[in-house]
Design a protein around this motif. Structure first.
Motif, PDB file in Angstrom:
ATOM      1  N   VAL A 447       0.930  -1.219   0.017  1.00  0.00           N
ATOM      2  CA  VAL A 447      -0.061  -0.111  -0.159  1.00  0.00           C
ATOM      3  C   VAL A 447       0.886   1.326  -0.002  1.00  0.00           C
ATOM      4  CG1 VAL A 447      -1.742   1.470   1.273  1.00  0.00           C
ATOM      5  CG2 VAL A 447      -1.944  -1.165   1.150  1.00  0.00           C
ATOM      6  N   THR A 448       1.849   1.375   0.767  1.00  0.00           N
ATOM      7  CA  THR A 448       2.820   2.125   0.787  1.00  0.00           C
ATOM      8  C   THR A 448       3.585   2.649  -0.117  1.00  0.00           C
ATOM      9  OG1 THR A 448       4.478   1.237   2.112  1.00  0.00           O
ATOM     10  CG2 THR A 448       2.610   2.533   3.375  1.00  0.00           C
ATOM     11  N   GLU A 449       3.988   1.597  -0.808  1.00  0.00           N
ATOM     12  CA  GLU A 449       4.732   1.667  -2.094  1.00  0.00           C
ATOM     13  C   GLU A 449       3.948   2.153  -3.240  1.00  0.00           C
ATOM     14  OE1 GLU A 449       7.646   1.648  -4.661  1.00  0.00           O
ATOM     15  OE2 GLU A 449       7.881   1.269  -2.648  1.00  0.00           O
ATOM     16  N   HIS A 450       2.711   2.127  -3.348  1.00  0.00           N
ATOM     17  CA  HIS A 450       1.969   2.584  -4.219  1.00  0.00           C
ATOM     18  C   HIS A 450       1.765   3.986  -4.036  1.00  0.00           C
ATOM     19  CE1 HIS A 450      -1.835   2.647  -6.953  1.00  0.00           C
ATOM     20  NE2 HIS A 450      -2.122   3.673  -6.011  1.00  0.00           N
ATOM     21  N   LEU A 451       1.519   4.406  -2.704  1.00  0.00           N
ATOM     22  CA  LEU A 451       1.224   5.853  -2.469  1.00  0.00           C
ATOM     23  C   LEU A 451       2.478   6.629  -2.459  1.00  0.00           C
ATOM     24  CD1 LEU A 451      -0.859   5.201   0.664  1.00  0.00           C
ATOM     25  CD2 LEU A 451      -1.792   6.156  -1.395  1.00  0.00           C
ATOM     26  N   ALA A 452       3.703   5.873  -2.341  1.00  0.00           N
ATOM     27  CA  ALA A 452       4.719   6.815  -2.476  1.00  0.00           C
ATOM     28  C   ALA A 452       5.157   7.037  -3.889  1.00  0.00           C
ATOM     29  CB  ALA A 452       5.972   5.947  -1.780  1.00  0.00           C
ATOM     30  N   THR A 453       4.766   6.045  -4.789  1.00  0.00           N
ATOM     31  CA  THR A 453       5.153   5.972  -6.271  1.00  0.00           C
ATOM     32  C   THR A 453       4.146   7.242  -6.776  1.00  0.00           C
ATOM     33  OG1 THR A 453       5.926   3.845  -6.424  1.00  0.00           O
ATOM     34  CG2 THR A 453       5.056   4.900  -8.321  1.00  0.00           C
ATOM     35  N   ARG A 454       3.105   7.250  -6.367  1.00  0.00           N
ATOM     36  CA  ARG A 454       2.265   7.916  -6.971  1.00  0.00           C
ATOM     37  C   ARG A 454       2.168   9.656  -6.433  1.00  0.00           C
ATOM     38  NH1 ARG A 454      -4.299   7.765  -5.474  1.00  0.00           N
ATOM     39  NH2 ARG A 454      -3.856   9.114  -3.892  1.00  0.00           N
ATOM     40  N   THR A 455       2.538   9.847  -5.235  1.00  0.00           N
ATOM     41  CA  THR A 455       2.662  11.094  -4.569  1.00  0.00           C
ATOM     42  C   THR A 455       4.097  11.561  -4.360  1.00  0.00           C
ATOM     43  OG1 THR A 455       2.638  10.175  -2.395  1.00  0.00           O
ATOM     44  CG2 THR A 455       0.662  10.206  -3.424  1.00  0.00           C
ATOM     45  N   ALA A 456       4.964  10.625  -4.594  1.00  0.00           N
ATOM     46  CA  ALA A 456       6.335  11.205  -4.209  1.00  0.00           C
ATOM     47  C   ALA A 456       6.253  11.792  -2.765  1.00  0.00           C
ATOM     48  CB  ALA A 456       7.002  12.444  -5.208  1.00  0.00           C
ATOM     49  N   GLY A 457       5.613  11.243  -1.828  1.00  0.00           N
ATOM     50  CA  GLY A 457       5.409  11.828  -0.374  1.00  0.00           C
ATOM     51  C   GLY A 457       6.404  11.222   0.243  1.00  0.00           C
ATOM     52  N   GLU A 458       7.014  11.934   0.974  1.00  0.00           N
ATOM     53  CA  GLU A 458       8.093  11.414   2.011  1.00  0.00           C
ATOM     54  C   GLU A 458       7.593  10.530   2.977  1.00  0.00           C
ATOM     55  OE1 GLU A 458       7.536  14.671   1.045  1.00  0.00           O
ATOM     56  OE2 GLU A 458       9.517  15.424   0.321  1.00  0.00           O
ATOM     57  N   ARG A 459       6.244  10.872   3.581  1.00  0.00           N
ATOM     58  CA  ARG A 459       5.856  10.091   4.532  1.00  0.00           C
ATOM     59  C   ARG A 459       5.532   8.571   4.126  1.00  0.00           C
ATOM     60  NH1 ARG A 459      -0.302  11.726   6.339  1.00  0.00           N
ATOM     61  NH2 ARG A 459      -0.762  11.262   4.092  1.00  0.00           N
ATOM     62  N   TRP A 460       5.008   8.215   2.967  1.00  0.00           N
ATOM     63  CA  TRP A 460       4.961   7.032   2.610  1.00  0.00           C
ATOM     64  C   TRP A 460       6.351   6.314   2.407  1.00  0.00           C
ATOM     65  CZ3 TRP A 460       0.561   6.021   4.304  1.00  0.00           C
ATOM     66  CH2 TRP A 460      -0.855   7.188   4.222  1.00  0.00           C
ATOM     67  N   THR A 461       6.979   7.049   1.686  1.00  0.00           N
ATOM     68  CA  THR A 461       8.232   6.481   1.469  1.00  0.00           C
ATOM     69  C   THR A 461       9.168   6.192   2.912  1.00  0.00           C
ATOM     70  OG1 THR A 461       8.917   7.719  -0.453  1.00  0.00           O
ATOM     71  CG2 THR A 461      10.851   6.699   0.670  1.00  0.00           C
ATOM     72  N   ALA A 763      -5.507   2.961  -9.379  1.00  0.00           N
ATOM     73  CA  ALA A 763      -4.268   2.855 -10.327  1.00  0.00           C
ATOM     74  C   ALA A 763      -4.725   2.274 -11.598  1.00  0.00           C
ATOM     75  CB  ALA A 763      -3.537   1.829  -9.711  1.00  0.00           C
ATOM     76  N   ALA A 764      -5.668   1.501 -11.815  1.00  0.00           N
ATOM     77  CA  ALA A 764      -5.986   0.984 -13.057  1.00  0.00           C
ATOM     78  C   ALA A 764      -6.853   1.909 -13.887  1.00  0.00           C
ATOM     79  CB  ALA A 764      -7.100  -0.382 -12.713  1.00  0.00           C
ATOM     80  N   GLY A 765      -7.130   3.090 -13.087  1.00  0.00           N
ATOM     81  CA  GLY A 765      -7.742   4.073 -14.032  1.00  0.00           C
ATOM     82  C   GLY A 765      -9.317   3.641 -14.632  1.00  0.00           C
ATOM     83  N   LEU A 766      -9.768   2.843 -13.876  1.00  0.00           N
ATOM     84  CA  LEU A 766     -11.230   2.448 -14.323  1.00  0.00           C
ATOM     85  C   LEU A 766     -12.055   3.696 -14.179  1.00  0.00           C
ATOM     86  CD1 LEU A 766     -11.708  -0.931 -12.288  1.00  0.00           C
ATOM     87  CD2 LEU A 766     -11.421  -0.320 -14.903  1.00  0.00           C
ATOM     88  N   PRO A 767     -13.089   4.096 -14.881  1.00  0.00           N
ATOM     89  CA  PRO A 767     -13.210   3.469 -16.220  1.00  0.00           C
ATOM     90  C   PRO A 767     -12.656   3.561 -17.444  1.00  0.00           C
ATOM     91  CG  PRO A 767     -14.772   5.230 -16.009  1.00  0.00           C
ATOM     92  CD  PRO A 767     -13.977   5.268 -14.910  1.00  0.00           C
ATOM     93  N   VAL A 768     -11.664   4.270 -17.277  1.00  0.00           N
ATOM     94  CA  VAL A 768     -10.838   4.762 -18.445  1.00  0.00           C
ATOM     95  C   VAL A 768     -10.167   3.512 -19.078  1.00  0.00           C
ATOM     96  CG1 VAL A 768      -8.996   6.153 -19.529  1.00  0.00           C
ATOM     97  CG2 VAL A 768     -10.356   6.986 -17.765  1.00  0.00           C
ATOM     98  N   VAL A 769      -9.696   2.722 -18.405  1.00  0.00           N
ATOM     99  CA  VAL A 769      -9.042   1.307 -18.945  1.00  0.00           C
ATOM    100  C   VAL A 769     -10.181   0.404 -19.626  1.00  0.00           C
ATOM    101  CG1 VAL A 769      -8.009  -0.713 -18.435  1.00  0.00           C
ATOM    102  CG2 VAL A 769      -7.028   1.399 -17.397  1.00  0.00           C
ATOM    103  N   ALA A 770     -11.124   0.486 -18.935  1.00  0.00           N
ATOM    104  CA  ALA A 770     -12.357  -0.364 -19.211  1.00  0.00           C
ATOM    105  C   ALA A 770     -12.728   0.107 -20.542  1.00  0.00           C
ATOM    106  CB  ALA A 770     -13.497  -0.320 -18.288  1.00  0.00           C
ATOM    107  N   ARG A 771     -13.040   1.369 -21.066  1.00  0.00           N
ATOM    108  CA  ARG A 771     -13.416   2.041 -22.113  1.00  0.00           C
ATOM    109  C   ARG A 771     -12.574   1.932 -23.024  1.00  0.00           C
ATOM    110  NH1 ARG A 771     -14.683   8.339 -22.818  1.00  0.00           N
ATOM    111  NH2 ARG A 771     -12.501   8.274 -23.092  1.00  0.00           N
ATOM    112  N   ARG A 772     -11.040   1.841 -22.851  1.00  0.00           N
ATOM    113  CA  ARG A 772     -10.137   1.774 -24.021  1.00  0.00           C
ATOM    114  C   ARG A 772     -10.127   0.667 -24.385  1.00  0.00           C
ATOM    115  NH1 ARG A 772      -6.282   4.515 -21.515  1.00  0.00           N
ATOM    116  NH2 ARG A 772      -5.080   2.670 -20.690  1.00  0.00           N
ATOM    117  N   HIS A 773     -10.261  -0.451 -23.387  1.00  0.00           N
ATOM    118  CA  HIS A 773     -10.119  -1.845 -23.832  1.00  0.00           C
ATOM    119  C   HIS A 773     -11.133  -2.135 -24.738  1.00  0.00           C
ATOM    120  CE1 HIS A 773      -6.609  -3.364 -22.135  1.00  0.00           C
ATOM    121  NE2 HIS A 773      -6.829  -2.913 -21.072  1.00  0.00           N
TER     122      HIS A 773
END
Length: 782
Positions: A447-461, A763-773
């Motif tokens: 969970v925190t790796e996902h948050l650190a990757t998407r936010t560049a937040g020092e707290r999650w890192t 992270a999957a971007g639903l419904p964007v991914v679903a629509r594109r697929h």
């Protein structure tokens, strides 16, 4: 024509916000523009925006991007102007912006504030997708245009050069032979005069950060002062907010210390305000030479340099891309990067040759004449009008999105402490007597790796690094390099080959391991979490110890006499996406995949498409692992078994019905459909959500996206009791759905299960991914 601008916006203090405000005022009065609205991207600060801001987007809230896109349709907006800069939009490399782009019901035009010659893979993918959908792509210079076209980011006919504008008040200063203004020296004035009268003034302004090369400019001034004691350097602007957030005022204090060490305090002044147009106009009117010593050759635009040239200031600059273009007509001199000697020589040439200075000033005035915001506004409005009039409206989404609850991490952060995450809670109060376990810390790391990757937040890192340390200690203690109490010193985690000893799992609150090491589910979960860390390509200082620990755990798994099915599934989920990065673990991933397929073939019948004779816990992970293996290894047979078993399991859970009914903690045996199976567990709902998302990625079937949303609905009340497990007040999740009520306790496993599912959907971007697929899936073959 009703225009909307998507960007940061004042009172937020950043260069893009200033640009967007100037753009707003430049087009709002253009003939044919009826209204201009602003959709402001915020970083969480509570700011009071002006009336033209019709809504805001929280940078790291993907749902806000979709909501804002749909709002444009309800407001009658005809065309959208997106100001793109890396770092101001959320997600990995700003990919949340793609959710807005895909959902906009109107055409959009994008301005590229940065064009990189060698972007990273993710940056490149995001930019290409953004530009692919755009009606037009605006850049500031011819060189930026050539780069965009030659790299294939956008075709030649859709890339348009529109220069960066400058405010009229600044442009009015551009008199080649007019008298220089005398202004007070504000800020830290050193030991010189209190104004600029009689001084040769160098200036630079903007948000202070290490990439601006201010240290080089200060060094150059120190070299010139003995020969030119009249020299004064004005450094105007606040510390960049992101720098200040990370390091406070350390950078500015370091610059001031450099000035003291060089003994030039009477020749350098720091004005630490965020300067408005009036103050900038005064400063540039008092400037003899403007300096930009930026250290990044990729810089494709600089508002500060634009303003300086528009004000008629001669310039000395490093040769970043925008300076090369803007100064090519003779408005300044270019010197090498990080070269204080060359910078000093160029400045001195202007000091000692007044006629050369006047020639450069005239050239700057000539260039600046084309940089007025009035001219830029007219050009931009015409491009927007063509997009609004000539392009068809995008098709409506094929998939209805369900709203996701807002991000609220209060309870998660309550459970986390400097050791790991406390296992259980009484209500929302952490029960410290239950201590910690590797299972939960591995879940926390995902969970925190996902948050650190998407936010560049020092707290999650920081939390992620603590989690890796906990996992490493559990392995080292098990191997004998630390004693069972957790007090040994031990060697590095990569210093042994596997001996099957595995890891400890349970630690008391007093930091003592209280179980015997085994190779169980906690080892598989640790491999999965470490795989998530490594697939994100972290810095070497993280990657090397994480890889060493992963190698150790894989060696233990490979030499273990028997690997439980879920342990195998978790390990596959960590290793399969890594096979290109760490091919040495491909054989292990293939072997574990074969083990799961064999289990399925041994137990499955026409009416029981499963791997065991009962449904126990975290069930969908078995299917999910085979789906991921099928895509990553690749293995068509794994994909086939994974998808078929997941569909069957969804039927058992009534996924297509009005509610989701999960196997209880006592398990559901072959031949039993609905019985008294015990409490339903959040980790089973989370597994089903993530498995369906992987199925969507592999098949492109829009129905898989809908199934993922329906499974997530279990947390929000789409269950047999119709009660929510997610606690909107705390951001936590109740421990289970019992016979007549939901548990009131919110422990680590359940809370992390909720966040795993919630973040996976986002992270999957639903419904964007679903629509594109869906669009790709329904396209006829050629």
């Amino acid at each position: 024509m009703h225009v909307a601008i998507v960007s940061t916006y004042p009172p937020r203090q950043c260069g893009i916000a200033t640009f967007s405000s100037d753009l707003y005022h430049s087009i709002v009065d253009v003939e044919g523009v009826d209204e201009v609205s602003v959709i402001a991207v915020t970083d969480g600060n509570d700011l009071e925006y002006p009336r033209q801001v019709v809504t805001t987007i929280q940078k790291e809230e993907r749902a806000d991007y979709v909501r804002a896109a749909r709002l444009t349709g309800r407001l009658g907006i005809d065309v959208v102007m997106v100001e793109h800069e890396y770092g101001i939009f959320g997600g990995r490399s700003g990919d949340y912006l793609l959710s807005l782009a895909a959902e906009l019901p109107v055409p959009y035009v994008v301005t590229l504030h940065t064009v990189l010659s060698e972007p990273g893979p993710r940056e490149d993918a995001v930019l290409r997708e953004l530009c692919r959908r755009a009606a037009s792509v605006l850049v500031f210079t011819d060189s930026a245009r050539r780069l965009v076209v030659s790299s294939g980011v956008a075709p030649d006919e859709r890339v348009v050069v529109v220069p960066h504008g400058a405010p009229a008040e600044i442009c009015r200063q551009a008199h080649p032979d007019g008298p220089k203004r005398v202004i007070p020296i504000r800020g830290q004035a050193g030991i010189g005069r209190a104004d600029t009268g009689g001084r040769f003034v160098l200036s630079t302004f903007g948000l202070l950060s290490p990439g601006k090369g201010v240290e080089t400019t200060i060094e150059a001034v120190a070299k010139l002062v003995p020969r030119h004691p009249e020299l004064l350097l004005v450094l105007a602007g606040r510390t960049h907010p992101e720098v200040a957030k990370r390091d406070g005022e350390q950078y500015r204090l370091g610059l001031q210390a450099q000035v003291r060490e060089l003994d030039i305090g009477g020749h350098v002044t720091f004005d630490d305000r965020f300067l408005g147009v009036g103050d900038l106009s005064e400063l540039l009117a008092a400037t003899d030479v403007f300096v930009t010593a930026y250290r990044n050759a990729e810089q494709t635009v600089s508002g500060a340099l634009t303003f300086a040239v528009a004000a008629g200031c001669p310039v000395v600059s490093t040769p970043y891309r925008y300076a090369n273009d803007l100064l090519s007509a003779g408005a300044g001199k270019l010197v090498g990067f990080d070269d204080s000697d060359a910078l000093a020589q160029a400045i001195e040439a202007f000091i000692e040759d007044p006629e050369d200075l006047r020639r450069a000033r005239r050239a700057a005035c000539a260039v600046g004449a084309a940089l007025t915001w009035a001219s830029v506004g007219r050009s931009t409005a015409e491009i927007l009008r063509r997009a609004a009039d000539e392009l068809p409206r995008p098709e409506a989404p094929l998939v209805e999105e369900q709203p996701l609850p807002p991000l609220r991490f209060d309870h998660l952060l309550t459970l986390v402490d400097p050791v790991g995450i406390v296992q259980h809670a009484s209500g929302v109060i952490p029960d410290r007597s239950t201590g910690y376990c590797v299972d939960d810390v591995a879940r926390l790391l995902r969970v925190t790796e996902h948050l650190a990757t998407r936010t560049a937040g020092e707290r999650w890192t920081e939390i992620s690094l603590r989690a890796i340390a906990f996992l490493g200690h559990a392995a080292r203690a098990a191997s004998g390099s630390a004693d069972g109490s957790g007090n040994g010193s031990g060697s590095g985690s990569g210093n042994r080959s596997g001996n099957g000893s595995g890891m400890h799992n349970f630690m008391s609150y007093e930091r003592r391991w209280i179980d015997e090491p085994t190779v169980g589910d906690h080892v598989g979960r640790s491999i999965w979490a470490l795989g998530d860390v490594l697939v994100a390509e972290p810095p070497r200082s993280i990657a090397e110890p994480a890889t060493a620990l992963l190698d150790q755990l894989c060696a233990d798994l490979a030499t273990s006499a028997a690997v439980p099915p879920r342990t195998a599934a978790y390990a596959i989920l960590g290793l399969a996406p890594l096979v290109d990065h760490l091919p040495r673990h491909r054989d292990l991933a293939i072997g574990l995949t074969a083990q799961l397929i064999d289990l399925h073939d041994a137990h499955a019948t026409d009416d029981w498409q499963w791997f065991e004779d009962e449904l126990t816990y975290d069930n969908a992970r078995l299917s999910q692992a085979l789906i991921v293996a099928g895509r990553s290894l690749p293995s068509p047979r794994a994909a086939e078994v994974g998808l078929a078993s997941l569909s069957w399991y969804g039927e058992q859970c009534e996924l297509d019905g009005s509610r989701l009914v999960l196997p209880g903690h006592r398990g559901r045996h072959r031949g039993h459909r609905l019985a008294d199976e015990g409490a339903e567990q959040p980790l089973d709902a989370s597994a089903l959500v993530e498995a369906e998302i992987e199925a969507l990625r592999s098949t492109g079937e829009p129905e898989r996206g809908r199934r993922a949303f329906r499974a997530f609905g279990w947390f929000l009340g789409r269950n047999r009791l119709g009660v929510p497990l997610y606690d909107a007040w705390s951001g936590g999740c109740r421990d289970g759905l019992e016979a007549t009520q939901a548990s009131t306790n919110e422990g680590a496993e359940s809370t992390l299960a909720y966040w795993s599912a919630r973040l996976a959907l986002e992270a999957a971007g639903l419904p964007v991914v679903a629509r594109r697929h869906a669009a790709n899936h329904d396209r006829p073959a050629v």
